[in-house]
Write a protein that holds these residues in place. Structure first.
Motif, PDB file in Angstrom:
ATOM      1  N   THR A 199       0.840  -1.517  -0.044  1.00  0.00           N
ATOM      2  CA  THR A 199       0.008  -0.101   0.247  1.00  0.00           C
ATOM      3  C   THR A 199       0.808   1.206  -0.125  1.00  0.00           C
ATOM      4  OG1 THR A 199      -0.232  -0.180   2.233  1.00  0.00           O
ATOM      5  CG2 THR A 199      -2.161  -1.265   1.465  1.00  0.00           C
TER       6      THR A 199
ATOM      7  N   ILE B  72      -7.209   2.599   3.478  1.00  0.00           N
ATOM      8  CA  ILE B  72      -5.859   2.823   2.414  1.00  0.00           C
ATOM      9  C   ILE B  72      -5.739   3.836   1.349  1.00  0.00           C
ATOM     10  CG2 ILE B  72      -4.504   1.050   1.150  1.00  0.00           C
ATOM     11  CD1 ILE B  72      -5.752  -0.771   2.394  1.00  0.00           C
ATOM     12  N   HIS B  74      -5.042   5.896  -1.989  1.00  0.00           N
ATOM     13  CA  HIS B  74      -4.384   5.482  -3.028  1.00  0.00           C
ATOM     14  C   HIS B  74      -4.956   5.985  -4.223  1.00  0.00           C
ATOM     15  CE1 HIS B  74      -7.017   3.045  -6.915  1.00  0.00           C
ATOM     16  NE2 HIS B  74      -5.061   2.444  -6.331  1.00  0.00           N
TER      17      HIS B  74
END
Lengths: 203, 102
Positions: A199, B72, B74
């Motif tokens: 990530t 998360i 992105h």
């Protein structure tokens, strides 16, 4: 940056999209087609009428496989190697290649219908067509396994032409190509899935 | 024909920097790509890539969209039409110079 490196960089988005899922998709379609064709040849008279149309059912199903493979790509592949979406071919070189391929396919089908001689050597001819297509793709993208597919396509075309009875040779070839693509695709996907998930925070 | 040195000086400096050239080359054939793809393929470090992306975004060459997938972060980047045009011109000019050099 050298010209070669820049050319290589330009190809990477397309190369990234060759993540094995496309091969699995093609493999499944070819395998289903091969099995249907073989069943029709072997037990045609005993099968229901609709079976002779079942080739056509595979096409829309194959189209929806794309949606499924995109979901799998987003879930399994992209978190490991990144996400990239390539341009859909509109009027570029890719579209010209697809149209040219389509025209050649129509010409080949007409030639087969007209000539029984050509039908007799179909596995070998299909082997050559698959080998040449994979070779051209390999020259363009430099993905090594495409060269392996080219060699295996040609080899299976040759072997099936000489070892398998004519009446079932084309169907056997289709199944063998399906197996080649399925094994290749599964192998690539398996290797990608083994990579750790990355990530933006963890990098 | 312009002298070689003048042509070289007139190359788009924003794109000519190697790291940014790599980013632009990676994005040129893509409709969009995420941070992870650019990081893996360009070989840059995270901080380096972030700063070059910011410069390209400021210059209007790329658009950067930040979102969250669950918790998360992105980041998705795409080339703008003006960025695409600039990169096309850059390649054309570079080919001309390379051609003259033989």
């Amino acid at each position: 940056m050298s010209k070669d490196l820049m050319d290589d960089m330009l190809k990477r988005p397309v190369r990234q999209s060759m993540d094995g899922l496309n091969e699995i998709q093609f493999g499944i379609v070819f395998l289903v087609w091969g099995i249907i064709a073989m069943a029709l040849k072997l037990w045609g008279s005993e099968l229901p009428e609709w079976m002779s149309w079942s080739y056509l059912i595979v096409l829309p199903v194959a189209y929806y496989f794309r949606a499924l493979s995109n979901r799998l790509r987003a879930r399994w592949i992209a978190p490991r190697i990144g996400y990239v979406k390539t341009h859909s071919p509109i009027l570029g070189k890719t579209m010209i290649a697809i149209l040219t391929g389509g025209v050649i396919a129509v010409v080949v089908v007409i030639a087969y219908v007209q000539s029984p001689q050509l039908r007799l050597s179909m596995p070998l001819e299909m082997g050559v067509i698959f080998a040449v297509s994979n070779f051209i793709l390999w020259r363009w993208l430099r993905v090594q396994r495409l060269l392996i597919y080219a060699i295996l396509s040609l080899a299976s075309g040759l072997v099936i032409q000489w070892m398998v009875p004519d009446f079932i040779a084309s169907e056997t070839f289709l199944c063998s190509i399906a197996v080649i693509y399925l094994i290749g695709g599964i192998f690539v996907v398996r290797n990608l899935i083994r990579l750790p998930i990355a990530t933006e925070d963890s990098l | 024909m312009k002298p070689l040195a003048k042509q070289a000086v007139e190359l788009d400096r924003m794109i000519h920097e190697p790291a940014r050239l790599a980013i632009m080359a990676l994005l040129y054939k893509a409709e969009e790509a995420d941070f992870l793809f650019l990081l893996r393929e360009s070989g840059l470090t995270k901080g380096n890539l972030q700063s070059h992306l910011a410069r390209l975004e400021d210059g209007g060459y790329i658009a950067v969209e930040k979102s969250f997938v669950g918790k998360i972060p992105h980041t998705v980047c795409r080339m703008t039409p003006s960025g695409r045009k600039a990169f096309k011109n850059y390649r054309k000019e570079l080919k001309k110079i390379a051609g003259q050099l033989g």
